[in-house]
Design a protein around this motif. Structure first.
Motif, PDB file in Angstrom:
ATOM      1  N   LYS A 195      15.815  11.836 -27.840  1.00  0.00           N
ATOM      2  CA  LYS A 195      16.883  11.163 -27.088  1.00  0.00           C
ATOM      3  C   LYS A 195      17.262   9.850 -27.759  1.00  0.00           C
ATOM      4  CE  LYS A 195      15.784  12.948 -22.463  1.00  0.00           C
ATOM      5  NZ  LYS A 195      14.658  13.816 -22.792  1.00  0.00           N
ATOM      6  N   ASP A 196      18.560   9.500 -27.688  1.00  0.00           N
ATOM      7  CA  ASP A 196      18.995   8.223 -28.219  1.00  0.00           C
ATOM      8  C   ASP A 196      18.672   7.122 -27.208  1.00  0.00           C
ATOM      9  OD1 ASP A 196      21.245   7.757 -26.323  1.00  0.00           O
ATOM     10  OD2 ASP A 196      22.137   9.481 -27.328  1.00  0.00           O
ATOM     11  N   GLY A 197      18.904   5.870 -27.604  1.00  0.00           N
ATOM     12  CA  GLY A 197      18.529   4.742 -26.767  1.00  0.00           C
ATOM     13  C   GLY A 197      19.254   4.679 -25.438  1.00  0.00           C
TER      14      GLY A 197
ATOM     15  N   ALA B 128      18.918   5.204 -19.493  1.00  0.00           N
ATOM     16  CA  ALA B 128      19.363   5.712 -18.199  1.00  0.00           C
ATOM     17  C   ALA B 128      18.242   6.477 -17.499  1.00  0.00           C
ATOM     18  CB  ALA B 128      20.580   6.613 -18.378  1.00  0.00           C
ATOM     19  N   GLU B 129      17.500   7.310 -18.236  1.00  0.00           N
ATOM     20  CA  GLU B 129      16.421   8.085 -17.637  1.00  0.00           C
ATOM     21  C   GLU B 129      15.245   7.189 -17.248  1.00  0.00           C
ATOM     22  OE1 GLU B 129      15.286  11.630 -19.690  1.00  0.00           O
ATOM     23  OE2 GLU B 129      17.352  12.229 -20.096  1.00  0.00           O
TER      24      GLU B 129
ATOM     25  N   LEU C 115      19.118   1.605 -30.231  1.00  0.00           N
ATOM     26  CA  LEU C 115      20.149   2.523 -29.759  1.00  0.00           C
ATOM     27  C   LEU C 115      20.170   3.833 -30.529  1.00  0.00           C
ATOM     28  CD1 LEU C 115      23.343   0.392 -28.990  1.00  0.00           C
ATOM     29  CD2 LEU C 115      21.838   1.554 -27.379  1.00  0.00           C
ATOM     30  N   ASN C 116      20.186   3.736 -31.859  1.00  0.00           N
ATOM     31  CA  ASN C 116      20.346   4.922 -32.694  1.00  0.00           C
ATOM     32  C   ASN C 116      19.016   5.421 -33.223  1.00  0.00           C
ATOM     33  OD1 ASN C 116      23.137   3.157 -33.461  1.00  0.00           O
ATOM     34  ND2 ASN C 116      23.387   5.283 -32.848  1.00  0.00           N
TER      35      ASN C 116
ATOM     36  N   ALA D 238       8.856   6.188 -31.226  1.00  0.00           N
ATOM     37  CA  ALA D 238       9.804   6.387 -32.319  1.00  0.00           C
ATOM     38  C   ALA D 238      11.112   7.024 -31.867  1.00  0.00           C
ATOM     39  CB  ALA D 238       9.166   7.247 -33.408  1.00  0.00           C
ATOM     40  N   ASP D 239      11.178   7.467 -30.610  1.00  0.00           N
ATOM     41  CA  ASP D 239      12.425   8.035 -30.093  1.00  0.00           C
ATOM     42  C   ASP D 239      12.432   7.930 -28.573  1.00  0.00           C
ATOM     43  OD1 ASP D 239      11.128  10.392 -28.889  1.00  0.00           O
ATOM     44  OD2 ASP D 239      10.919  11.143 -30.931  1.00  0.00           O
ATOM     45  N   GLY D 240      13.548   8.351 -27.981  1.00  0.00           N
ATOM     46  CA  GLY D 240      13.703   8.205 -26.544  1.00  0.00           C
ATOM     47  C   GLY D 240      12.714   8.997 -25.721  1.00  0.00           C
ATOM     48  N   ASP D 241      12.385  10.205 -26.169  1.00  0.00           N
ATOM     49  CA  ASP D 241      11.422  11.029 -25.433  1.00  0.00           C
ATOM     50  C   ASP D 241      10.048  10.357 -25.403  1.00  0.00           C
ATOM     51  OD1 ASP D 241      13.034  13.419 -24.801  1.00  0.00           O
ATOM     52  OD2 ASP D 241      13.149  13.632 -26.976  1.00  0.00           O
ATOM     53  N   GLU D 242       9.620   9.861 -26.558  1.00  0.00           N
ATOM     54  CA  GLU D 242       8.333   9.156 -26.626  1.00  0.00           C
ATOM     55  C   GLU D 242       8.372   7.893 -25.766  1.00  0.00           C
ATOM     56  OE1 GLU D 242       7.038   8.263 -30.555  1.00  0.00           O
ATOM     57  OE2 GLU D 242       7.034  10.359 -31.222  1.00  0.00           O
ATOM     58  N   ALA D 243       9.524   7.225 -25.738  1.00  0.00           N
ATOM     59  CA  ALA D 243       9.669   5.987 -24.966  1.00  0.00           C
ATOM     60  C   ALA D 243       9.446   6.236 -23.483  1.00  0.00           C
ATOM     61  CB  ALA D 243      11.045   5.383 -25.195  1.00  0.00           C
ATOM     62  N   ILE D 244      10.055   7.286 -22.962  1.00  0.00           N
ATOM     63  CA  ILE D 244       9.923   7.611 -21.538  1.00  0.00           C
ATOM     64  C   ILE D 244       8.470   7.947 -21.204  1.00  0.00           C
ATOM     65  CG2 ILE D 244      10.588   9.267 -19.749  1.00  0.00           C
ATOM     66  CD1 ILE D 244      13.317   9.457 -21.231  1.00  0.00           C
TER      67      ILE D 244
END
Length: 218
Positions: A61-63, A68-69, A55-56, A34-40
């Motif tokens: 973290k945003d997309g 980048a990470e 993206l949003n 649901a967000d960038g942290d979970e994605a990583i």
């Protein structure tokens, strides 16, 4: 089978995408975030082939930051941006962050499927008007005399593989050293040769020598 991680802060969007993609042959949604942290975190655990990234996302973290990470952590995972923003700034920032493609949420389902297949194969995908925008920017840079060199168009992974090939490592040895598949090495090698306009391994060695890439650690 293309393994896909869905990243979007709207659960209903993820559900719709999962139903669409799981219904396609050779595609499987292996996880959601649901967000960038979970994605990583999910990408590190699941090792998908493609991350479909919004993206949003207001939480975490945003997309762009997550992309980048992710590319630093897992350079061989393709990130495909799926967004409502048909905007030059977002497009260029996404590419700079390491995204392999950029598709609008308003695009037909078939276009999304094609985009996923394209980036999963190690290629780049941009929707038609985005390609025109990039070409216009490139032409503008040519006129100003500051267009990037062929070498500058290589990704960090492609530069790394170019140097290893030039040092005499086989595809299998490179794969073992970088902890990636031989198929991935071959894909990167093909991309490098296409971008540099080279045909053979000896050509790659000569090019690397001219660029001063042959540094051996003793």
């Amino acid at each position: 089978m293309v393994k896909i991680l869905l990243v979007d802060d709207h659960a209903v969007v993820r559900t719709g995408l999962k139903m669409l993609l799981d219904g396609k042959e050779q595609m499987e949604v292996v996880g959601e975030a649901a967000d960038g942290d979970e994605a990583i975190e999910a990408a590190a655990a699941l090792r998908p082939d493609v991350v479909l990234m919004d993206l949003n996302m207001p939480q975490g973290k945003d997309g762009l930051t997550a992309t980048a990470e992710l590319k630093k952590l897992l350079p061989d995972v393709a990130v495909l941006i799926l967004t409502m923003h048909d905007d030059d700034e977002y497009l260029f920032r996404a590419i700079h962050a390491g995204a392999s493609g950029y598709v609008l949420k308003s695009a037909p389902h078939d276009e999304l499927v094609t985009a996923i297949q394209t980036v999963a194969e190690g290629n780049a995908y941009l929707y038609p008007t985005a390609t025109k925008k990039l070409m216009a920017e490139y032409v503008d840079k040519l006129k100003r005399g500051d267009a990037p060199t062929a070498y500058e168009t290589l990704s960090e992974r492609e530069k790394e593989i170019l140097a290893l090939i030039a040092k005499g490592y086989s595809n299998k040895e490179i794969a073992e050293q970088l902890i990636i598949s031989v198929k991935t090495v071959e894909s990167h090698k093909s991309n490098v040769m296409d971008k540099l306009g080279l045909k053979t391994r000896p050509d790659l060695v000569k090019y690397a020598l001219k660029k001063g890439l042959l540094h051996f650690d003793e």
